[in-house]
Scaffold this motif. Structure first.
Motif, PDB file in Angstrom:
ATOM      1  N   GLY A  71      44.725  26.901  50.399  1.00 13.05           N
ATOM      2  CA  GLY A  71      44.963  28.202  49.778  1.00 13.05           C
ATOM      3  C   GLY A  71      46.353  28.729  50.092  1.00 13.05           C
ATOM      4  N   ARG A  72      46.938  29.378  49.137  1.00 13.29           N
ATOM      5  CA  ARG A  72      48.258  29.996  49.281  1.00 13.29           C
ATOM      6  C   ARG A  72      48.157  31.464  48.897  1.00 13.29           C
ATOM      7  NH1 ARG A  72      48.706  26.486  52.063  1.00 13.29           N
ATOM      8  NH2 ARG A  72      49.771  24.530  51.782  1.00 13.29           N
ATOM      9  N   PRO A  73      49.104  32.297  49.346  1.00 12.91           N
ATOM     10  CA  PRO A  73      49.071  33.707  48.960  1.00 12.91           C
ATOM     11  C   PRO A  73      49.036  33.866  47.441  1.00 12.91           C
ATOM     12  CG  PRO A  73      50.708  33.341  50.656  1.00 12.91           C
ATOM     13  CD  PRO A  73      50.247  31.980  50.204  1.00 12.91           C
ATOM     14  N   VAL A  74      48.257  34.834  46.993  1.00 13.66           N
ATOM     15  CA  VAL A  74      48.166  35.143  45.564  1.00 13.66           C
ATOM     16  C   VAL A  74      48.790  36.514  45.362  1.00 13.66           C
ATOM     17  CG1 VAL A  74      46.601  35.586  43.633  1.00 13.66           C
ATOM     18  CG2 VAL A  74      46.116  33.720  45.248  1.00 13.66           C
ATOM     19  N   TRP A  75      49.810  36.558  44.510  1.00 14.28           N
ATOM     20  CA  TRP A  75      50.531  37.793  44.205  1.00 14.28           C
ATOM     21  C   TRP A  75      49.923  38.415  42.957  1.00 14.28           C
ATOM     22  CZ3 TRP A  75      55.554  39.445  46.225  1.00 14.28           C
ATOM     23  CH2 TRP A  75      55.914  38.763  47.389  1.00 14.28           C
ATOM     24  N   LEU A  76      49.625  39.692  43.052  1.00 14.48           N
ATOM     25  CA  LEU A  76      49.038  40.437  41.944  1.00 14.48           C
ATOM     26  C   LEU A  76      49.944  41.611  41.610  1.00 14.48           C
ATOM     27  CD1 LEU A  76      45.444  40.519  43.454  1.00 14.48           C
ATOM     28  CD2 LEU A  76      46.274  38.949  41.699  1.00 14.48           C
ATOM     29  N   GLU A  86      38.572  47.104  43.588  1.00 16.87           N
ATOM     30  CA  GLU A  86      37.224  46.642  43.937  1.00 16.87           C
ATOM     31  C   GLU A  86      37.092  45.137  43.732  1.00 16.87           C
ATOM     32  OE1 GLU A  86      35.156  48.540  45.635  1.00 16.87           O
ATOM     33  OE2 GLU A  86      36.668  50.116  45.450  1.00 16.87           O
ATOM     34  N   ASP A  87      37.725  44.603  42.689  1.00 17.60           N
ATOM     35  CA  ASP A  87      37.698  43.159  42.446  1.00 17.60           C
ATOM     36  C   ASP A  87      38.423  42.404  43.563  1.00 17.60           C
ATOM     37  OD1 ASP A  87      36.275  43.454  40.044  1.00 17.60           O
ATOM     38  OD2 ASP A  87      38.133  43.656  38.881  1.00 17.60           O
ATOM     39  N   ILE A  88      39.542  42.952  44.038  1.00 16.36           N
ATOM     40  CA  ILE A  88      40.286  42.341  45.143  1.00 16.36           C
ATOM     41  C   ILE A  88      39.430  42.338  46.404  1.00 16.36           C
ATOM     42  CG2 ILE A  88      42.278  42.639  46.684  1.00 16.36           C
ATOM     43  CD1 ILE A  88      43.788  43.725  44.141  1.00 16.36           C
ATOM     44  N   ILE A  89      38.790  43.452  46.681  1.00 22.39           N
ATOM     45  CA  ILE A  89      37.927  43.555  47.865  1.00 22.39           C
ATOM     46  C   ILE A  89      36.785  42.545  47.785  1.00 22.39           C
ATOM     47  CG2 ILE A  89      36.264  45.059  49.030  1.00 22.39           C
ATOM     48  CD1 ILE A  89      38.233  47.405  48.310  1.00 22.39           C
ATOM     49  N   ALA A  90      36.143  42.452  46.638  1.00 20.88           N
ATOM     50  CA  ALA A  90      35.030  41.513  46.481  1.00 20.88           C
ATOM     51  C   ALA A  90      35.500  40.080  46.698  1.00 20.88           C
ATOM     52  CB  ALA A  90      34.400  41.675  45.096  1.00 20.88           C
ATOM     53  N   TRP A  91      36.669  39.738  46.165  1.00 22.83           N
ATOM     54  CA  TRP A  91      37.207  38.387  46.334  1.00 22.83           C
ATOM     55  C   TRP A  91      37.535  38.126  47.806  1.00 22.83           C
ATOM     56  CZ3 TRP A  91      42.761  36.544  45.510  1.00 22.83           C
ATOM     57  CH2 TRP A  91      42.829  35.144  45.512  1.00 22.83           C
ATOM     58  N   ASP A 104      38.242  35.510  37.246  1.00 22.78           N
ATOM     59  CA  ASP A 104      38.983  35.549  35.981  1.00 22.78           C
ATOM     60  C   ASP A 104      39.688  36.881  35.784  1.00 22.78           C
ATOM     61  OD1 ASP A 104      38.207  32.969  35.371  1.00 22.78           O
ATOM     62  OD2 ASP A 104      36.552  33.596  34.065  1.00 22.78           O
ATOM     63  N   ILE A 105      39.048  37.981  36.159  1.00 22.07           N
ATOM     64  CA  ILE A 105      39.658  39.291  35.946  1.00 22.07           C
ATOM     65  C   ILE A 105      40.932  39.429  36.767  1.00 22.07           C
ATOM     66  CG2 ILE A 105      38.301  40.519  37.691  1.00 22.07           C
ATOM     67  CD1 ILE A 105      39.268  41.915  34.247  1.00 22.07           C
ATOM     68  N   LEU A 106      40.959  38.884  37.979  1.00 19.43           N
ATOM     69  CA  LEU A 106      42.166  38.972  38.801  1.00 19.43           C
ATOM     70  C   LEU A 106      43.250  38.016  38.322  1.00 19.43           C
ATOM     71  CD1 LEU A 106      40.807  39.495  42.415  1.00 19.43           C
ATOM     72  CD2 LEU A 106      41.743  41.185  40.818  1.00 19.43           C
ATOM     73  N   ASP A 107      42.844  36.955  37.643  1.00 13.02           N
ATOM     74  CA  ASP A 107      43.841  36.037  37.076  1.00 13.02           C
ATOM     75  C   ASP A 107      44.768  36.779  36.121  1.00 13.02           C
ATOM     76  OD1 ASP A 107      44.968  33.419  36.782  1.00 13.02           O
ATOM     77  OD2 ASP A 107      44.032  33.349  34.792  1.00 13.02           O
ATOM     78  N   LEU A 108      44.257  37.826  35.486  1.00 15.93           N
ATOM     79  CA  LEU A 108      45.070  38.624  34.561  1.00 15.93           C
ATOM     80  C   LEU A 108      46.193  39.371  35.281  1.00 15.93           C
ATOM     81  CD1 LEU A 108      42.210  40.137  32.389  1.00 15.93           C
ATOM     82  CD2 LEU A 108      43.714  38.212  31.803  1.00 15.93           C
ATOM     83  N   TYR A 109      46.060  39.586  36.588  1.00 15.31           N
ATOM     84  CA  TYR A 109      47.036  40.326  37.370  1.00 15.31           C
ATOM     85  C   TYR A 109      48.027  39.424  38.110  1.00 15.31           C
ATOM     86  CZ  TYR A 109      44.046  44.464  36.796  1.00 15.31           C
ATOM     87  OH  TYR A 109      43.329  45.508  36.281  1.00 15.31           O
TER      88      TYR A 109
END
Length: 120
Positions: A71-76, A86-91, A104-109
Motif C-alpha cells: 500500500g502507498r499513500p492515497v491523495w484525495l 465519512e467514506d474516508i473514515i470507513a475506509w 469506488d466513491i473515493l476513487d472519484l477524489y
C-alpha cells in the motif's frame, strides 16, 4: 515475542494552509471536518501540500500492515462533502491502503501528488 493485538492503523493527513481549510473553499465547515477525522482516526494537520487547485486535500497513509502489503499513500482532492469524510473514515477503519480496496466513491477524489525535488 507477542504481537500487538491492535496494530497501528492507517493515518490521515489533512492540509490546512493557504487554500485548504480556508474561506477560499466556501461552504465547508473546515473545523468540523478536521474534528470529525480526529475523533475517528489518527489525524495530523499539515501545512500546504502543494495542490491548492484541489483544496481540500487529504492523504490517507497506509498502516504498517498496509505498507507491507504494498500500500502507498492515497491523495484525495476536492474533499468538500461531509459524506466523503465519512467514506474516508470507513475506509480507514477497514484498513486503508494496502489492506482494504479503495471504495469506488473515493476513487472519484483521487489526485496525483505533486512532484517535489525535480529540476525545472
Amino acid at each position: 515475542m507477542s504481537r500487538d493485538a491492535n496494530p497501528a492503523p492507517c493515518r490521515v493527513v489533512v492540509c490546512r494552509d493557504c487554500c485548504c481549510g480556508s474561506s477560499k473553499v466556501p461552504g465547508v465547515d473546515h473545523a468540523a471536518q478536521t474534528a470529525r477525522l480526529r475523533a475517528a482516526v489518527p489525524t495530523r494537520v499539515s501545512a500546504c501540500l502543494d495542490l491548492c487547485e484541489q483544496a481540500n486535500v487529504i492523504v490517507v497513509q497506509p498502516s504498517a500492515a498496509g505498507r507491507a502489503a504494498g500500500g502507498r499513500p492515497v491523495w484525495l482532492g476536492l474533499v468538500n462533502d461531509p459524506g466523503a469524510i465519512e467514506d474516508i473514515i470507513a475506509w480507514a477503519h477497514a484498513g486503508g491502503p494496502g489492506v482494504a480496496p479503495l471504495p469506488d466513491i473515493l476513487d472519484l477524489y483521487t489526485v496525483r501528488p505533486p512532484r517535489r525535488g525535480t529540476a525545472p
